[in-house]
Design a protein around this motif. Structure first.
Motif, mmCIF file in Angstrom:
data_model
loop_
_atom_site.group_PDB
_atom_site.id
_atom_site.type_symbol
_atom_site.label_atom_id
_atom_site.label_comp_id
_atom_site.label_asym_id
_atom_site.label_seq_id
_atom_site.Cartn_x
_atom_site.Cartn_y
_atom_site.Cartn_z
ATOM 1 N N SER A 454 2.173 -112.386 31.671
ATOM 2 C CA SER A 454 2.606 -112.291 33.058
ATOM 3 C C SER A 454 3.515 -113.455 33.433
ATOM 4 C CB SER A 454 1.382 -112.249 33.980
ATOM 5 O OG SER A 454 1.767 -112.303 35.336
ATOM 6 N N GLY A 501 -0.111 -103.585 34.837
ATOM 7 C CA GLY A 501 -1.277 -103.947 35.632
ATOM 8 C C GLY A 501 -1.383 -105.444 35.897
ATOM 9 N N SER A 505 -3.286 -103.848 40.737
ATOM 10 C CA SER A 505 -3.529 -102.425 40.549
ATOM 11 C C SER A 505 -3.439 -102.066 39.070
ATOM 12 C CB SER A 505 -2.510 -101.600 41.337
ATOM 13 O OG SER A 505 -2.661 -100.226 41.040
ATOM 14 N N LEU A 506 -4.380 -101.240 38.614
ATOM 15 C CA LEU A 506 -4.386 -100.808 37.216
ATOM 16 C C LEU A 506 -3.802 -99.406 37.043
ATOM 17 C CD1 LEU A 506 -7.892 -102.116 36.095
ATOM 18 C CD2 LEU A 506 -5.665 -103.208 35.829
ATOM 19 N N SER A 508 -1.110 -96.796 36.262
ATOM 20 C CA SER A 508 0.121 -96.816 35.478
ATOM 21 C C SER A 508 1.030 -95.686 35.936
ATOM 22 C CB SER A 508 -0.191 -96.662 33.990
ATOM 23 O OG SER A 508 1.006 -96.538 33.252
#
Length: 596
Positions: A454, A501, A505-506, A508
């Motif tokens: 990230s 993610g 929020s996961l 996709s």
């Protein structure tokens, strides 16, 4: 591989060679005996030609020639278009094929199985491999590997391009395929084994559909309806049948079996004459394509193409071997002999194929010739790489203000990268116009990595913001220049939000099947997260560049003077301006970032 493992092919080739010698010796001895005996019997050793009336001979010859031309047209239209290379004609071995480490072990195993086909089948009860499918980008070494396999095995190499099978005559394509496989079988029986190679097999082996199925398109353009109907109804089927024909008996054996079968019709069951049992010819068929997903599924089942090998672009170790191999054969400055410099070239060519790397060094030699030298330098290599990536540079013809603005913009990118991304190497910084780019910063990972964290993706967004922020800080306004930077930053932010993610929020958005950026920006909550990521990156870069204006100014002035900086030239300017080594903020929070 043990010595015993090579006996099948080598023993067969030696046995067949001896038989050929015996046959020719018999013919020569018979002719010699005739020329010795004929004078003693009062005969001429040469046959006499009959006397013929020319009025009869001319029309007969005319019709003979006409028939020969008509039949010859059909024969030529259906003959195999392959080229045969004998083992001694192939000057490449597996040791010369670099950058294929992921598939090299499987390639060697296939050669070993091919060389010991009889022992594998008769003693061990296995079924030898019939075919290998090489898939991968153009220039990844598929053809060279196939040639090297034939040379290693010591058997003929029958090369053919799939497009050469295609013909304007209906049915001729299938006849050419039959002729090619007949030539393969003949070569294998004559030489103890053979390797066939079909280049770009997708040209003749795409998925079958109906007679009026959809038009197929190849790299060479659309295939006509006649070719499609023949392909769906005949060409692919013919290819499938021929791949099962390796154990088909020879022409002589078929003729003998017909005679024996006719005789057996007259004999009682207990006195039947045994027919010749066909023996599988030791053939390995290799096909290459960069569109394996378009091939007919029946080709990919075991018994046809038993193994599917993917030739990926080489990793950093493979590229390092390729750089070493190609540079050692080209004139270069001593600096290009240093391991660190060669490592840098290998790292800077991530995703490149072996052919692309070879072409890069050839272009570097061209650059050396243009400046009147006979040896390439590292700068020549970098200029060639930039040309390959972006295009040829054009003379700087900007107005004075525009040149100052572009230099400031690119310097902002470079300073942002130097400050926020210690894991990236600054390669080229230029204000030379290339294509649509008025200037650019080329940078890459210091080490080859396949995933990004990230923080690394946030750094990429911040680097993209460097040009926009530099324009704001130094001119109080922005131009259309940052448009492509904002597009790149938006794509990276959309990946973080909608696919990786990384923002909470996961969900996709890749699961929707839509374009990722389009799907993310169409969702209001996801769009807000993208906006927040971009704004956070912009605020941080504003904080960094406002406290390091002297670095932007130093790079800007260097660009105005030299127009292009390569490799260490960029970092040398920054180090000199800062009076210390590379500046690395401790984290993403401007309140805690500092100058090291």
């Amino acid at each position: 591989m043990p010595r015993q493992a090579q006996h099948d092919i080598a023993a067969d080739r030696d046995r067949l060679r001896r038989h050929r010698v015996y046959r020719w010796a018999t013919v020569v001895l018979a002719l010699e005996a005739w020329f010795i005996v004929a004078p003693f019997t009062g005969r001429s050793p040469w046959p006499s030609l009959p006397s013929t009336d020319p009025l009869i001979l001319v029309p007969v010859l005319f019709f003979v020639v006409l028939i020969v031309v008509l039949l010859g047209t059909q024969v030529v239209a259906g003959r195999s278009p392959h080229l045969t290379y004998r083992p001694e004609q192939v000057d490449v071995r597996l040791a010369d094929v670099l950058g294929i480490d992921p598939v090299l072990e499987d390639v060697r195993r296939s050669i070993d199985l091919f060389q010991t086909h009889r022992r594998f089948a008769e003693q061990m009860g296995g079924t030898p491999r019939r075919g290998l499918l090489f898939e991968g980008l153009p220039g990844t070494g598929k053809t060279m590997t196939a040639k090297a396999m034939a040379a290693e095995a010591g058997v003929p190499f029958l090369f053919v391009s799939a497009t050469s099978f295609q013909s304007m005559y209906y049915g001729a394509t299938a006849r050419k395929i039959r002729a090619y496989f007949a030539a393969l079988r003949d070569a294998a029986r004559r030489e103890g084994g053979a390797i066939g190679f079909i280049e770009e097999i997708d040209a003749i082996a795409t998925r079958r559909g109906g007679l009026l199925g959809s038009v197929a398109t190849t790299d060479r353009g659309p295939i006509t309806s006649a070719m499609i109907s023949e392909g769906t109804g005949g060409v692919v089927n013919e290819l499938l049948v021929q791949m099962q024909s390796f154990d088909q008996p020879s022409r002589g054996a078929r003729l003998v079996n017909r005679v024996v079968a006719a005789a057996n019709l007259l004999l009682p069951a207990e006195n039947q004459i045994p027919q010749i049992t066909p023996v599988r010819a030791p053939i390995l068929l290799i096909a290459a394509t960069n569109r394996a997903d378009s091939l007919d599924p029946a080709l990919l089942r075991p018994g046809r193409f038993d193994r599917r090998l993917t030739f990926a672009t080489p990793d950093v170790h493979g590229r390092r071997e390729l750089v070493q191999h190609f540079l050692d054969r080209r004139a270069h400055e001593p600096e290009l002999g240093e391991p660190a410099v060669r490592d840098r070239i290998a790292a800077a060519t991530s995703g490149w194929t072996p052919v692309m790397i070879e072409h890069l060094l050839d272009e570097a030699l061209v650059n050396a010739v243009r400046r009147g030298d006979t040896r390439m330098s590292y700068e020549d290599v970098e200029k060639a790489r930039l040309t390959e990536m972006v295009g040829l540079g054009q003379p700087v013809t900007y107005t004075e203000h525009e040149q100052l603005l572009i230099a400031t913009h690119e310097a902002g990118h470079a300073v942002a990268a130097w400050l926020v991304a210690p894991g990236r190497t600054l390669e080229v910084l230029t204000i030379v116009k290339r294509g649509e780019a008025l200037g650019l910063l080329a940078h890459s990972d210091t080490e080859e990595i396949y995933t990004h964290t990230s923080s690394e993706l946030r750094a990429l967004v911040q680097i993209a913001m460097g040009g926009l922020v530099a324009e704001e800080l130094f001119f109080g306004d922005t131009t259309t220049g940052p448009a492509s930077d904002l597009a790149a930053a938006t794509r990276t932010a959309a990946q973080m939000v909608g696919a990786a993610g990384m923002t909470g929020s996961l969900v996709s958005f890749q699961a929707t099947g839509r374009d990722l950026v389009e799907a993310v920006l169409a969702d209001s909550a996801a769009r807000e997260q993208v906006e927040e990521l971009l704004e956070d990156a912009r605020r941080r870069v504003v904080w960094l560049l406002s406290r390091n204006r002297h670095l932007v100014e130093a790079l800007r002035d260097a660009l105005l003077e030299r127009h292009e900086l390569v490799g260490d030239e960029i970092t040398d300017v920054l180090v000199e301006a800062s009076g210390t080594s590379r500046r690395v903020p401790s984290d993403g929070d401007p309140t805690t970032a500092h100058v090291a």
